[in-house]
Motif scaffolding. Structure first.
Motif, PDB file in Angstrom:
ATOM      1  N   PRO A 266       1.303  -4.629  -6.904  1.00  0.00           N
ATOM      2  CA  PRO A 266       1.046  -5.803  -6.047  1.00  0.00           C
ATOM      3  C   PRO A 266       0.717  -7.013  -6.913  1.00  0.00           C
ATOM      4  O   PRO A 266       0.003  -6.918  -7.924  1.00  0.00           O
ATOM      5  CB  PRO A 266      -0.166  -5.365  -5.213  1.00  0.00           C
ATOM      6  CG  PRO A 266      -0.082  -3.870  -5.178  1.00  0.00           C
ATOM      7  CD  PRO A 266       0.466  -3.467  -6.520  1.00  0.00           C
TER       8      PRO A 266
ATOM      9  N   THR B 244      -7.066   2.723   1.947  1.00  0.00           N
ATOM     10  CA  THR B 244      -5.803   2.447   2.625  1.00  0.00           C
ATOM     11  C   THR B 244      -6.023   2.363   4.126  1.00  0.00           C
ATOM     12  O   THR B 244      -6.728   3.193   4.721  1.00  0.00           O
ATOM     13  CB  THR B 244      -4.771   3.546   2.313  1.00  0.00           C
ATOM     14  OG1 THR B 244      -4.574   3.604   0.901  1.00  0.00           O
ATOM     15  CG2 THR B 244      -3.454   3.269   3.007  1.00  0.00           C
TER      16      THR B 244
ATOM     17  N   ASN C  20       2.016  -7.222   0.338  1.00  0.00           N
ATOM     18  CA  ASN C  20       1.177  -7.417  -0.852  1.00  0.00           C
ATOM     19  C   ASN C  20       1.996  -7.710  -2.102  1.00  0.00           C
ATOM     20  O   ASN C  20       1.473  -7.725  -3.204  1.00  0.00           O
ATOM     21  CB  ASN C  20       0.293  -6.190  -1.094  1.00  0.00           C
ATOM     22  CG  ASN C  20       1.107  -4.932  -1.383  1.00  0.00           C
ATOM     23  OD1 ASN C  20       2.336  -4.950  -1.390  1.00  0.00           O
ATOM     24  ND2 ASN C  20       0.410  -3.818  -1.616  1.00  0.00           N
ATOM     25  N   TYR C  21       3.296  -7.934  -1.918  1.00  0.00           N
ATOM     26  CA  TYR C  21       4.150  -8.242  -3.076  1.00  0.00           C
ATOM     27  C   TYR C  21       5.295  -9.135  -2.610  1.00  0.00           C
ATOM     28  O   TYR C  21       5.862  -8.920  -1.543  1.00  0.00           O
ATOM     29  CB  TYR C  21       4.719  -6.961  -3.692  1.00  0.00           C
ATOM     30  CG  TYR C  21       5.673  -7.201  -4.837  1.00  0.00           C
ATOM     31  CD1 TYR C  21       5.188  -7.498  -6.109  1.00  0.00           C
ATOM     32  CD2 TYR C  21       7.049  -7.131  -4.647  1.00  0.00           C
ATOM     33  CE1 TYR C  21       6.055  -7.724  -7.160  1.00  0.00           C
ATOM     34  CE2 TYR C  21       7.927  -7.346  -5.700  1.00  0.00           C
ATOM     35  CZ  TYR C  21       7.422  -7.646  -6.954  1.00  0.00           C
ATOM     36  OH  TYR C  21       8.285  -7.876  -7.998  1.00  0.00           O
TER      37      TYR C  21
ATOM     38  N   THR D 196      -0.412   0.462  -4.125  1.00  0.00           N
ATOM     39  CA  THR D 196      -1.441  -0.143  -4.973  1.00  0.00           C
ATOM     40  C   THR D 196      -1.764   0.791  -6.140  1.00  0.00           C
ATOM     41  O   THR D 196      -1.310   1.945  -6.196  1.00  0.00           O
ATOM     42  CB  THR D 196      -2.704  -0.413  -4.153  1.00  0.00           C
ATOM     43  OG1 THR D 196      -3.251   0.844  -3.713  1.00  0.00           O
ATOM     44  CG2 THR D 196      -2.395  -1.277  -2.934  1.00  0.00           C
TER      45      THR D 196
END
Length: 333
Positions: A88, A45, A97-98, A34
């Motif tokens: 992301p 995190t 997240n991607y 990120t």
């Protein structure tokens, strides 16, 4: 069929073409750092069990204040390689997240041809020429487009002559060639390792690109395909005769082959760095500090050339006991 000047019998020609084109797209998800993690901030995190992580300063053995790595402690090599990671995109699917589509385009073309000619009633000539070519273009999850190409050529020329009612002579030459090439996106384009300040890996332009990064967690490892070029060629000459007599058919002759193999490739020319989190407690934090747990690289001559010849002579005797049964007696050496 074609008529040739001053030749009694006609030339027969066959030509064929076949082509296919295929496109596929799949959506692939992964985990990328990120914006906060890129800056060394791991205060938000979570680990695999959704608990906050704690990263340890390897210089003091104590946790970093606020789980934040000071900006001046971030490795410039890591900062440069992070530039090849996408941010992301909000396309979250479970722990990812991607996500991005992986598009693959495949093209195959094949040409076949045959030529047959009988200059006289005793002699026959024929030739075969087949060629095929294929290509595959695809992109990685990081958006690096790569290409793979392959081609094959098979040519044959055959001559046969009926010497008498009981004997036929024949000769053949064959040439085959296969080639396969893998071309990475960064080859001859960008020396990623040198620009990031990473030394010691292969600096040949065909091997330019990023080193391989391997993480123990779900973070996507940075990688790209390796350059490879393989070419195989074979020349084959053979000659023989068939002798008919009573119940026996005797075949004898010889064959010679020359094989040529040329390979240009390295197993790991750009090197590999593995991060497990053994230093700070988190693999991504180890990466930002430039503390890989293991590293590897391959050295050696990328250009490998082989050549060998083979020879064979043969004599076989087909002893026909009945129209529906054949016994082969003979040797081959």
């Amino acid at each position: 069929p074609f008529r040739l000047p001053r030749v009694r019998n006609q030339l027969n020609v066959f030509f064929g073409y076949q082509g296919t084109s295929d496109h596929n797209a799949i959506t692939q998800g992964t985990v990328v750092p990120t914006a906060l993690e890129r800056a060394g901030d791991f205060s938000q995190t979570l680990n695999a069990v959704n608990a906050p992580v704690t990263i340890v300063d390897p210089l003091t053995g104590l946790p970093f204040p606020g789980n934040r790595i000071p900006h001046e402690r971030i490795s410039p090599q890591a900062a440069a390689l992070l530039g090849y990671y996408p941010l992301p995109d909000g396309g979250e699917s479970g722990r990812f997240n991607y996500q991005t589509p992986i598009v693959t385009a495949t093209r195959q073309d094949s040409v076949q041809s045959r030529f047959t000619q009988s200059p006289t009633n005793r002699m026959q000539l024929n030739a075969i020429v087949n060629y095929q070519r294929g290509s595959t273009d695809s992109n990685t999850i990081f958006g690096f487009p790569n290409s793979r190409e392959n081609s094959g050529l098979d040519t044959q020329a055959n001559w046969s002559y009926r010497l008498s009612q009981f004997m036929n002579l024949r000769a053949r030459y064959q040439f085959t060639r296969q080639s396969n090439t893998t071309l990475p996106y960064f080859s001859n384009l960008t020396n990623v390792s040198a620009e990031a300040g990473i030394r010691g890996n292969n600096q040949d332009p065909i091997n330019w690109g990023p080193p391989s990064l391997v993480f123990a967690s779900d973070v996507a490892g940075l990688s790209d395909v390796r350059y490879a070029d393989t070419r195989n060629a074979t020349h084959a000459w053979s000659g023989g005769a068939l002798r008919f007599g009573g119940r026996h058919t005797i075949t004898f002759g010889a064959e010679a082959r020359r094989h040529l193999i040329d390979i240009v490739s390295q197993q790991d020319p750009r090197g590999t760095f593995t991060f497990t989190g053994a230093t700070t407690g988190l693999d991504l934090a180890d990466f930002l500090l430039g503390r890989p747990q293991t590293s590897s690289i391959a050295f050696g001559n990328a250009d490998k050339y082989f050549s060998n010849n083979s020879y064979a002579a043969y004599v076989t005797d087909d002893w026909r006991l009945s129209p529906s049964f054949t016994m082969n007696l003979g040797v081959r050496w």
